[in-house]
Enzyme design. Structure first.
Site, PDB file in Angstrom:
ATOM      1  N   THR A  14     -38.274  16.933 -10.506  1.00 46.76           N
ATOM      2  CA  THR A  14     -39.240  16.731 -11.641  1.00 46.76           C
ATOM      3  C   THR A  14     -40.004  15.357 -11.412  1.00 46.76           C
ATOM      4  O   THR A  14     -41.241  15.003 -11.894  1.00 46.76           O
ATOM      5  CB  THR A  14     -38.616  16.811 -12.900  1.00 46.76           C
ATOM      6  OG1 THR A  14     -38.132  18.035 -13.079  1.00 46.76           O
ATOM      7  CG2 THR A  14     -39.586  16.409 -14.192  1.00 46.76           C
ATOM      8  N   SER A  61     -34.349  21.061  -7.114  1.00 45.58           N
ATOM      9  CA  SER A  61     -32.998  20.826  -6.615  1.00 45.58           C
ATOM     10  C   SER A  61     -32.062  21.936  -6.768  1.00 45.58           C
ATOM     11  O   SER A  61     -30.998  21.917  -6.297  1.00 45.58           O
ATOM     12  CB  SER A  61     -32.405  19.682  -7.502  1.00 45.58           C
ATOM     13  OG  SER A  61     -31.951  19.809  -8.718  1.00 45.58           O
ATOM     14  N   THR A  94     -33.016  16.421 -11.118  1.00 47.84           N
ATOM     15  CA  THR A  94     -31.756  16.088 -11.954  1.00 47.84           C
ATOM     16  C   THR A  94     -30.730  17.336 -12.110  1.00 47.84           C
ATOM     17  O   THR A  94     -29.841  16.898 -12.424  1.00 47.84           O
ATOM     18  CB  THR A  94     -32.180  15.749 -13.438  1.00 47.84           C
ATOM     19  OG1 THR A  94     -32.970  16.780 -14.018  1.00 47.84           O
ATOM     20  CG2 THR A  94     -33.261  14.524 -13.464  1.00 47.84           C
ATOM     21  N   ASP A  95     -31.274  18.691 -11.666  1.00 47.39           N
ATOM     22  CA  ASP A  95     -30.346  19.580 -12.149  1.00 47.39           C
ATOM     23  C   ASP A  95     -29.071  19.566 -11.311  1.00 47.39           C
ATOM     24  O   ASP A  95     -28.167  19.826 -11.727  1.00 47.39           O
ATOM     25  CB  ASP A  95     -31.084  20.931 -11.863  1.00 47.39           C
ATOM     26  CG  ASP A  95     -32.006  21.327 -13.061  1.00 47.39           C
ATOM     27  OD1 ASP A  95     -31.882  20.632 -14.110  1.00 47.39           O
ATOM     28  OD2 ASP A  95     -32.909  22.036 -12.974  1.00 47.39           O
TER      29      ASP A  95
END
Ligand code: SIN
Length: 326
Positions: A14, A61, A94-95
């Site tokens: 993101t 990710s 971030t995932d």
């Protein structure tokens, strides 16, 4: 004055995402902006470091694989081995950021700063958090106080150790937390550390970067989960059971998990509750079953540590020592 030489390795996420409108913070495509665009979006970075960018990938990710993680680890190792590189900042979705960070924390051999950073809002959003997070990450990477601290994760002005940090909320910029708190904070272009990590990492682990990782899977416990779900994992080398409370395994699953262990799989007992330490002989009698307790690691990190452990031993007692060491 010569500035520290920092390589920014962009993987997507993101932080490099774009949406069709500035008010859209969720309907976007991750990983569209290039590393040069990311760097150009924060002109003040040039005052902190002699920066160079490199595009490792432009991925969401969630599409990373263990093979790609190992490729990334090899590339970061090459960079930190280069005397012309003083530190590396990896921009990442971030995932799965916590998984990449933890793997790097365990396999890299370096004292140099390696900092992972992401963002919760795409680069096109109102009040995008990426530029601020990137500035904070480079601030951390150039600080002499960062040397030897292992792999760090920087978001929302906090500095976390890769050993502990986890994503705790689906939306919102304060998305990452560590059960024992952050190691430090970034304020106005300066980092202050308040504590350090006791468990070994980077240059002090027994792991190298393996050619490949054994196949692994996390089985999430819930009321009614049955043995067939375990049996479907035939061929998987590391089964992490994200159990109830203190890692409790339902009586319905004990025989199937023990059969998996008997065929040579490593069975790791973790917990789905999100924090806390598991006792070795909990409600599931690990010692009798020769399963391994995940200590305080969440299931997704326990999966990686279990897979790495299998690259150095197949003895469950040794794997248990590894979980109590790292
Ligand atoms: C991703 O993990 O690549 C998308 C989500 C994010 O970065 O927050």
């Amino acid at each position: 004055m010569t500035l520290p030489r920092i390589r920014i390795l962009a993987t997507g996420g993101t932080i490099a995402g774009s949406a069709s409108s500035a008010t859209d913070a969720t309907g976007y495509r991750a990983g569209t902006a290039s590393v040069d665009e990311l760097i150009a979006s924060v002109p003040a970075l040039r005052e902190l470091a002699d920066l160079s960018g490199e595009q490792f990938g432009q991925l969401d990710s969630s599409d990373l694989t263990d093979a790609l993680l190992l490729d990334l680890a090899r590339r970061v190792q090459q960079l930190v081995d280069d005397p012309w590189v003083d530190g590396v900042v990896v921009t990442h979705g971030t995932d799965t950021l916590e998984e990449t960070a933890y793997l790097l924390h365990l396999v890299l051999s370096t004292e140099k700063p390696v900092v992972l950073v992401g963002a919760m809002r795409p680069a096109t959003a109102l009040s995008a958090d990426g530029p601020r997070n990137l500035f904070a990450a480079v601030t951390v990477a150039v600080s002499p106080a960062t040397l030897g601290r292992g792999v760090l994760v920087v978001l929302d002005d906090e500095v976390h150790t890769a050993r502990d940090v986890t994503k705790t909320t689906s939306l919102g910029v304060h998305a990452f937390a560590s059960p024992y708190g952050p190691l430090g904070v970034v304020t106005d272009g300066r980092v202050a550390f308040y504590r350090s990590v006791d468990r070994p990492h980077t240059a002090r682990t027994e792991f190298g970067i393996p050619e490949a990782l054994p196949r692994s899977a996390v089985l999430f416990a819930h009321t009614g989960l049955d043995a067939a779900s375990v049996e479907a994992l035939d061929g998987v080398d590391v089964i992490v059971h994200a159990g109830f409370g203190n890692g409790t395994v339902s009586a319905r699953l004990v025989d199937a998990l023990d059969a998996a262990r008997a065929r040579g799989a490593l069975v790791v007992r973790a917990s789905r509750v999100g924090s806390g330490t598991l006792t070795v002989v909990g409600a599931s009698a690990d010692a009798a079953n020769r399963w391994v307790a995940a200590d305080d690691q969440n299931p997704q990190r326990a999966r990686l540590l279990g897979a790495l452990a299998l690259t150095v031993t197949r003895d469950p007692a040794e794997v248990q020592r590894i979980f109590h060491t790292y």
